[in-house]
Write an enzyme that holds these catalytic residues in place. Structure first.
Site, mmCIF file in Angstrom:
data_model
loop_
_atom_site.group_PDB
_atom_site.id
_atom_site.type_symbol
_atom_site.label_atom_id
_atom_site.label_comp_id
_atom_site.label_asym_id
_atom_site.label_seq_id
_atom_site.Cartn_x
_atom_site.Cartn_y
_atom_site.Cartn_z
ATOM 1 N N LEU A 146 -1.153 -6.462 -0.307
ATOM 2 C CA LEU A 146 -2.102 -7.292 0.428
ATOM 3 C C LEU A 146 -3.058 -6.417 1.220
ATOM 4 O O LEU A 146 -2.673 -5.381 1.768
ATOM 5 C CB LEU A 146 -1.355 -8.234 1.380
ATOM 6 C CG LEU A 146 -0.329 -9.167 0.728
ATOM 7 C CD1 LEU A 146 0.152 -10.191 1.742
ATOM 8 C CD2 LEU A 146 -0.908 -9.862 -0.500
ATOM 9 N N GLY A 169 2.772 -6.281 -1.804
ATOM 10 C CA GLY A 169 2.159 -7.298 -2.650
ATOM 11 C C GLY A 169 1.942 -6.848 -4.086
ATOM 12 O O GLY A 169 1.949 -7.668 -5.010
ATOM 13 N N GLU A 228 7.711 -3.964 3.385
ATOM 14 C CA GLU A 228 7.192 -4.696 4.548
ATOM 15 C C GLU A 228 7.806 -4.271 5.880
ATOM 16 O O GLU A 228 7.096 -4.091 6.864
ATOM 17 C CB GLU A 228 7.388 -6.212 4.366
ATOM 18 C CG GLU A 228 6.324 -6.889 3.518
ATOM 19 C CD GLU A 228 6.501 -6.661 2.017
ATOM 20 O OE1 GLU A 228 7.438 -5.944 1.622
ATOM 21 O OE2 GLU A 228 5.681 -7.196 1.258
HETATM 22 N N1 CO8 Z 1 -4.978 -2.731 2.596
HETATM 23 C C1 CO8 Z 1 -6.164 -2.262 3.013
HETATM 24 N N2 CO8 Z 1 -6.555 -0.981 2.864
HETATM 25 C C2 CO8 Z 1 -5.701 -0.148 2.271
HETATM 26 C C3 CO8 Z 1 -4.435 -0.562 1.822
HETATM 27 C C4 CO8 Z 1 -4.079 -1.923 2.006
HETATM 28 N N3 CO8 Z 1 -2.900 -2.427 1.604
HETATM 29 N N4 CO8 Z 1 -3.804 0.500 1.272
HETATM 30 C C5 CO8 Z 1 -4.642 1.544 1.383
HETATM 31 N N5 CO8 Z 1 -5.792 1.174 1.978
HETATM 32 C C6 CO8 Z 1 -6.965 2.000 2.244
HETATM 33 C C7 CO8 Z 1 -6.643 3.226 3.101
HETATM 34 O O1 CO8 Z 1 -6.649 2.900 4.466
HETATM 35 C C8 CO8 Z 1 -7.762 4.154 2.727
HETATM 36 O O2 CO8 Z 1 -8.916 3.727 3.431
HETATM 37 P P1 CO8 Z 1 -10.075 4.760 3.865
HETATM 38 O O3 CO8 Z 1 -10.606 5.318 2.584
HETATM 39 O O4 CO8 Z 1 -11.045 3.929 4.626
HETATM 40 O O5 CO8 Z 1 -9.387 5.795 4.724
HETATM 41 C C9 CO8 Z 1 -7.977 3.865 1.239
HETATM 42 O O6 CO8 Z 1 -7.431 2.560 1.033
HETATM 43 C C10 CO8 Z 1 -7.290 4.827 0.302
HETATM 44 O O7 CO8 Z 1 -5.908 4.930 0.672
HETATM 45 P P2 CO8 Z 1 -5.110 6.310 0.625
HETATM 46 O O8 CO8 Z 1 -5.976 7.428 1.090
HETATM 47 O O9 CO8 Z 1 -3.833 6.104 1.356
HETATM 48 O O10 CO8 Z 1 -4.853 6.455 -0.964
HETATM 49 P P3 CO8 Z 1 -3.641 7.218 -1.672
HETATM 50 O O11 CO8 Z 1 -4.042 7.317 -3.097
HETATM 51 O O12 CO8 Z 1 -3.283 8.476 -0.933
HETATM 52 O O13 CO8 Z 1 -2.395 6.220 -1.525
HETATM 53 C C11 CO8 Z 1 -1.289 4.076 -1.549
HETATM 54 C C12 CO8 Z 1 -2.427 4.949 -2.091
HETATM 55 C C13 CO8 Z 1 0.056 4.602 -2.015
HETATM 56 C C14 CO8 Z 1 -1.514 2.666 -2.079
HETATM 57 C C15 CO8 Z 1 -1.348 4.106 -0.009
HETATM 58 O O14 CO8 Z 1 -2.665 3.819 0.392
HETATM 59 C C16 CO8 Z 1 -0.449 3.141 0.677
HETATM 60 O O15 CO8 Z 1 0.755 3.359 0.773
HETATM 61 N N6 CO8 Z 1 -1.020 2.027 1.197
HETATM 62 C C17 CO8 Z 1 -0.325 1.061 1.969
HETATM 63 C C18 CO8 Z 1 0.356 0.106 1.084
HETATM 64 C C19 CO8 Z 1 1.124 -0.898 1.879
HETATM 65 O O16 CO8 Z 1 1.973 -0.575 2.693
HETATM 66 N N7 CO8 Z 1 0.812 -2.164 1.639
HETATM 67 C C20 CO8 Z 1 1.486 -3.220 2.302
HETATM 68 C C21 CO8 Z 1 0.554 -4.371 2.520
HETATM 69 S S1 CO8 Z 1 1.471 -5.735 3.189
HETATM 70 C C22 CO8 Z 1 1.862 -6.701 1.835
HETATM 71 O O17 CO8 Z 1 1.411 -6.492 0.747
HETATM 72 C C23 CO8 Z 1 2.816 -7.869 1.979
HETATM 73 C C24 CO8 Z 1 2.773 -8.463 3.324
HETATM 74 C C25 CO8 Z 1 3.643 -9.683 3.407
HETATM 75 C C26 CO8 Z 1 3.274 -10.573 4.590
HETATM 76 C C27 CO8 Z 1 4.230 -10.503 5.672
HETATM 77 C C28 CO8 Z 1 4.192 -11.700 6.600
HETATM 78 C C29 CO8 Z 1 3.658 -11.325 7.939
#
Ligand code: CO8
Length: 260
Positions: A66, A111, A136
C-alpha cells in the site's frame, strides 16, 4: 485508459498478462487500485479471458504494498475511500473466476504480498535479495483480518501467527520452504514458466474448477463482504490516531534515509 499497468490479452490462449508499472516501486495508491479493479472487472466479463498472470515491469520489485502516502496526513474521508479501494482490489482478485498466477519477479512486502496471496498460484524469482511477507507490525500497524485469513489459507495457522506477530519478510528460498510461494524459477524464465503452469490449470474444465475455487474461498470472501463497512471504520479510526501517524512518519523517513 491504463496509466499504472499494462493489460495484454492473448486471444489464442485466453490468458491476460497484467504488468504493474507504477514508478518507482508499484506502490498501491488509490488511483492504482481503482485502475486495477476496473481491469479485473473487464477481464472477468470478457468470455475470451480465462486466466491472468500478474507481474511487474520493475526488475527488482513486484509491489511495495500500500502506498504509505495514502495513509499519512489524509482526511478520514480520503482514508475511507482508499480503504474501500484496497478491499475492492482484494475482492476482485481473491474472488476471481479466472485462473490467477502471480509471477513475483521481485520483492513483495505487505500489500504486495497480499496480492500474491490472493492468486491461485505463486511463482517467485529465485533471487536471495528478494523478500516477501506481511511486515505490517514492523511499521507499527496491524494487518486486517482478511490479510490474516489470506495468509492462513496459504501457509496455515501456526506459520501465519509467527509470521504476522514478527512481521517477517522471507527470502525467496524461505518463502518456498513455508509454502508462501509454490515454486522458484530463474528470473529470466519466470514469464514462460508462469504461462506453462497456466496452461496446466486451463486444461481443467472451467466450470468444475470455478465451483471448486468458490467452494474453497467463499467463507473467506463472505467474511469481508459482511463486515465491509466496519472494516473501513476500523481502518479510518486506527490510521487517524496520532501514535499511528507518528509511526508511519518515522517509517517514511527511514525509507528515504536508507537511500543515501
Ligand atoms: N509507499 C509509498 N512510497 C514507498 C513505498 C510505499 N509502500 N515503498 C517505497 N516507497 C518509496 C520510498 O520512500 C522511495 O521514495 P523516494 O524516492 O522519494 O526516496 C522510493 O519509493 C524508492 O524506495 P527505495 O529507495 O526503498 O527502493 P528499494 O529498491 O531500495 O526498495 C522496497 C524497495 C523493498 C519496496 C522498499 O522500498 C520497501 O521496503 N518499502 C516499504 C514497503 C512496505 O513496508 N510497505 C508496507 C506498506 S503497508 C501495507 O501494504 C499494508 C497495510 C495494511 C493496513 C493496516 C491497517 C492500519
Amino acid at each position: 485508459s491504463n496509466k499504472n499497468m499494462t493489460v495484454e490479452l492473448d486471444n489464442n490462449t485466453g490468458v491476460a498478462v497484467i504488468q504493474m508499472k507504477k514508478p518507482p516501486v508499484n506502490s498501491l495508491s488509490l488511483e492504482f487500485l481503482t485502475e486495477f479493479a476496473i481491469n479485473m472487472e473487464k477481464l472477468e466479463m470478457d468470455r475470451e479471458c480465462r486466466g491472468v498472470v500478474l507481474t511487474s515491469s520493475n526488475p527488482k520489485i513486484f509491489s511495495a504494498g500500500l502506498d504509505i502516502n495514502e495513509m499519512y496526513g489524509k482526511t478520514p474521508e480520503h482514508s475511507g475511500e482508499f480503504w474501500r479501494a484496497v478491499q475492492e482490489m482484494w475482492l476482485k482478485l481473491y474472488g476471481s473466476n479466472m485462473v490467477t498466477i502471480a509471477a513475483i519477479n521481485g520483492s513483495s512486502p505487505a500489500g504486495g504480498c497480499l496480492m500474491a496471496l490472493a492468486c491461485d498460484y505463486r511463482i517467485m524469482a529465485d533471487n536471495p535479495k528478494y523478500a516477501i511477507g506481511l511486515n505490517e507490525t514492523k511499521l507499527g500497524i496491524v494487518a486486517p483480518f482478511w490479510f490474516k485469513d489470506s495468509m492462513i489459507n496459504v501457509i496455515g495457522r501456526r506459520a501465519t501467527e509467527h509470521s504476522l506477530q514478527l512481521g517477517l519478510m522471507y527470502s525467496a528460498s524461505n518463502a518456498l520452504k513455508i509454502g508462501l510461494v509454490d515454486q522458484l524459477v530463474a528470473q529470466d524464465k519466470i514469464m514462460t514458466h508462469a504461462l506453462s503452469v497456466m496452461s496446466e490449470w486451463l486444461a481443467i474444465p472451467d466450470h468444475a474448477r470455478q465451483i471448486t475455487k468458490s467452494m474453497m474461498r467463499k467463507p473467506t470472501l463472505d467474511r469481508l463482504l459482511t463486515n465491509r463497512e466496519s472494516d473501513i471504520q476500523n481502518f479510518v479510526n486506527f490510521i487517524s490516531k496520532d501514535s499511528i501517524q507518528k509511526s508511519l512518519q518515522l517509517y517514511l523517513e527511514m525509507l528515504k534515509q536508507r537511500k543515501s
